[in-house]
Enzyme design. Structure first.
Site, short mmCIF file in Angstrom:
data_model
loop_
_atom_site.label_atom_id
_atom_site.label_comp_id
_atom_site.label_asym_id
_atom_site.label_seq_id
_atom_site.Cartn_x
_atom_site.Cartn_y
_atom_site.Cartn_z
N CYS A 161 3.07 -7.48 5.86
CA CYS A 161 2.19 -7.08 4.77
C CYS A 161 0.79 -7.70 4.82
CB CYS A 161 2.83 -7.41 3.42
SG CYS A 161 4.58 -7.03 3.34
N HIS A 299 -1.81 -10.02 -4.42
CA HIS A 299 -0.84 -9.32 -3.58
C HIS A 299 0.06 -8.48 -4.49
CE1 HIS A 299 1.35 -8.40 0.00
NE2 HIS A 299 2.46 -8.97 -0.43
N GLU A 310 3.27 -15.96 -6.85
CA GLU A 310 1.83 -15.81 -6.71
C GLU A 310 1.10 -16.32 -7.95
OE1 GLU A 310 -1.57 -12.59 -5.27
OE2 GLU A 310 0.43 -11.85 -5.82
N LYS A 331 -1.89 -2.31 -6.31
CA LYS A 331 -0.67 -1.66 -5.83
C LYS A 331 -0.01 -0.84 -6.93
CE LYS A 331 0.77 -4.84 -2.12
NZ LYS A 331 -0.31 -5.85 -2.18
N HIS A 336 2.35 0.02 -2.00
CA HIS A 336 2.29 -1.03 -1.00
C HIS A 336 2.13 -0.40 0.38
CE1 HIS A 336 2.64 -4.68 1.08
NE2 HIS A 336 3.72 -5.20 0.52
N PHE A 396 6.37 -10.64 4.27
CA PHE A 396 7.66 -10.95 4.84
C PHE A 396 7.41 -11.66 6.17
CE2 PHE A 396 11.37 -8.22 3.14
CZ PHE A 396 11.01 -8.49 1.84
#
Length: 409
Positions: A161, A299, A310, A331, A336, A396
């Site tokens: 990502c 994010h 976050e 997002k 995403h 990830f």
């Protein structure tokens, strides 16, 4: 240490395919998330996605389109927009100091899946001789290098990502440290295929479909259920500041900070320390403090754990100042985009500074008490005073990347 200017931007996204329309739609809280149009949608539990409205024939001849996976098509069109936007011309000597850095999570994933279906389902005995060059991760970067004749560094970054944020950050360093004068940098992703969606579905990270599908991705909300897979691309023209000024270029902003860290803890679980350290490193390189950031594009995946971690990372670095900074997850509208998401969100961040307006977390109705910052619910805010923006990308695998852009003066 040389300064780095942003002189061009291009974007292909689920909410529009020009940067102006893209940002206007974000400000209005318009979502590109909807029911998946693919014929295999009925085989899925999760039937929503953030698809791009894109017709290859509008940009390529049929012959050329057949040689390009959708991910490369996106990259080429976004780069064309960025190049035109920058108004840049390079001679053959200058092209030796121009390069391409692109991030992508899975490269030509659509071609891989289509080819496997042909072999195992349709029992074909021969596949296209172009299969390898369509599926390879470095295809988008290579096509851009060929298209523009750039003979400097041409690299592909694949860190899930955060791929495109890493690509932009490393391109920034190439110019800053004197290895290049111009870089095309960003990311592209197109992986809305049956097996790929099923794979994400199986690990429980995808959002449940809401009564109104467009509101299914709900970052920082108490009722969030996960992210919505999307596709798209964004490309930047980065240029040595002295060169940009000398030619009278429009300068959207100055890229001043990049922080990259590894969590080194868990393949899928985010780390507070890893994220906070990436933010701190970006601030340190930019020579900025907590009081200097005016907007953060989070994010913000809408997964339970990521949003909380976050939030904690932002508070760890910014302290009480964290409560004064508008923070949003776009997002909620474009989904995403995995390897492309950092670049697309940096476009949103830079345009927030350009238009002095903050895009919202459009679907935030009932905030999670553990996510207690100013997450700009509903629609965007105009008439802001934005001089410096930050964009977070966490992945990830645990590769974190944070980018900071400052208003050019």
């Amino acid at each position: 240490m040389r300064r780095v200017a942003i002189t061009g931007m291009g974007v292909i996204s689920p909410v529009e395919n020009t940067k102006e329309e893209f940002f206007n739609n974000l400000l209005e809280g318009k979502s590109g998330i909807k029911r998946l149009s693919a014929p295999f949608a009925d085989l899925l539990t999760t039937k929503i996605a953030a698809e791009v409205d894109f017709s290859p024939e509008e940009h390529f001849t049929k012959k050329i389109a057949r040689t390009l996976d959708r991910v490369s098509q996106f990259a080429l069109v976004a780069a064309s927009q960025a190049w035109e936007d920058a108004g840049l011309e390079l001679d053959e000597e200058e092209k030796k100091r121009a390069g391409v850095y692109i991030g992508t999570g899975m490269g030509g994933a659509r071609t891989i899946e289509d080819t496997y279906m042909q072999v195992y389902k349709n029992q074909v005995k021969r596949v296209s001789p172009l299969t390898v060059v369509m599926i390879m991760n470095n295809a988008p970067a290579s096509h851009l290098s060929i298209q523009y004749g750039f003979r400097g560094p041409c690299l592909t970054f694949s860190t899930a990502c955060s791929s495109s944020a890493v690509a932009i950050g490393e391109a920034f360093r190439q110019i800053k440290d004197g290895y290049a004068d111009v870089m095309l940098a960003g990311g592209a992703e197109s992986l809305l295929g049956l097996v790929i969606i099923m794979s994400w579905q199986s690990i429980g990270t995808l959002a449940h479909e809401a009564e109104d599908p467009s509101t299914s991705c709900r970052p920082f909300s108490l009722d969030r259920t996960g992210f919505v897979l999307g596709e798209g691309a964004a490309i930047f023209v980065l240029e040595k500041m002295d060169r940009a000024k000398a030619r009278g270029a429009r300068i959207y902003g100055e890229l001043v900070g990049y922080g990259s860290t590894a969590d080194a803890t868990h393949i899928a679980r985010p780390s507070l320390e890893g994220q906070a350290r990436a933010i701190s490193l970006a601030l340190a390189e930019a020579r900025l403090g907590p009081g200097d950031i005016d907007y953060i594009n989070a994010h913000g995946t809408a997964t339970v754990l990521n949003d909380i971690v976050e939030t904690q990372a932002i508070k760890k670095v910014f302290g009480q100042r964290a409560y004064e900074i508008p923070v949003s997850s776009t997002k909620s509208m474009h989904g995403h985009l995995l390897g492309a998401t950092g670049a697309v969100e940096l476009v949103a961040s830079v345009l927030a500074m350009t238009y002095q307006a903050v895009p919202p977390t459009a679907t935030l109705m009932a905030p999670d008490p553990e996510c207690d910052l100013d997450y700009v619910p509903g629609k965007g805010r105009t008439g802001q005073n934005i001089r410096t923006v930050m964009s977070n990308s966490f992945s990830f695998g645990g590769t974190n990347a944070v980018l900071i852009v400052r208003k050019y003066e």
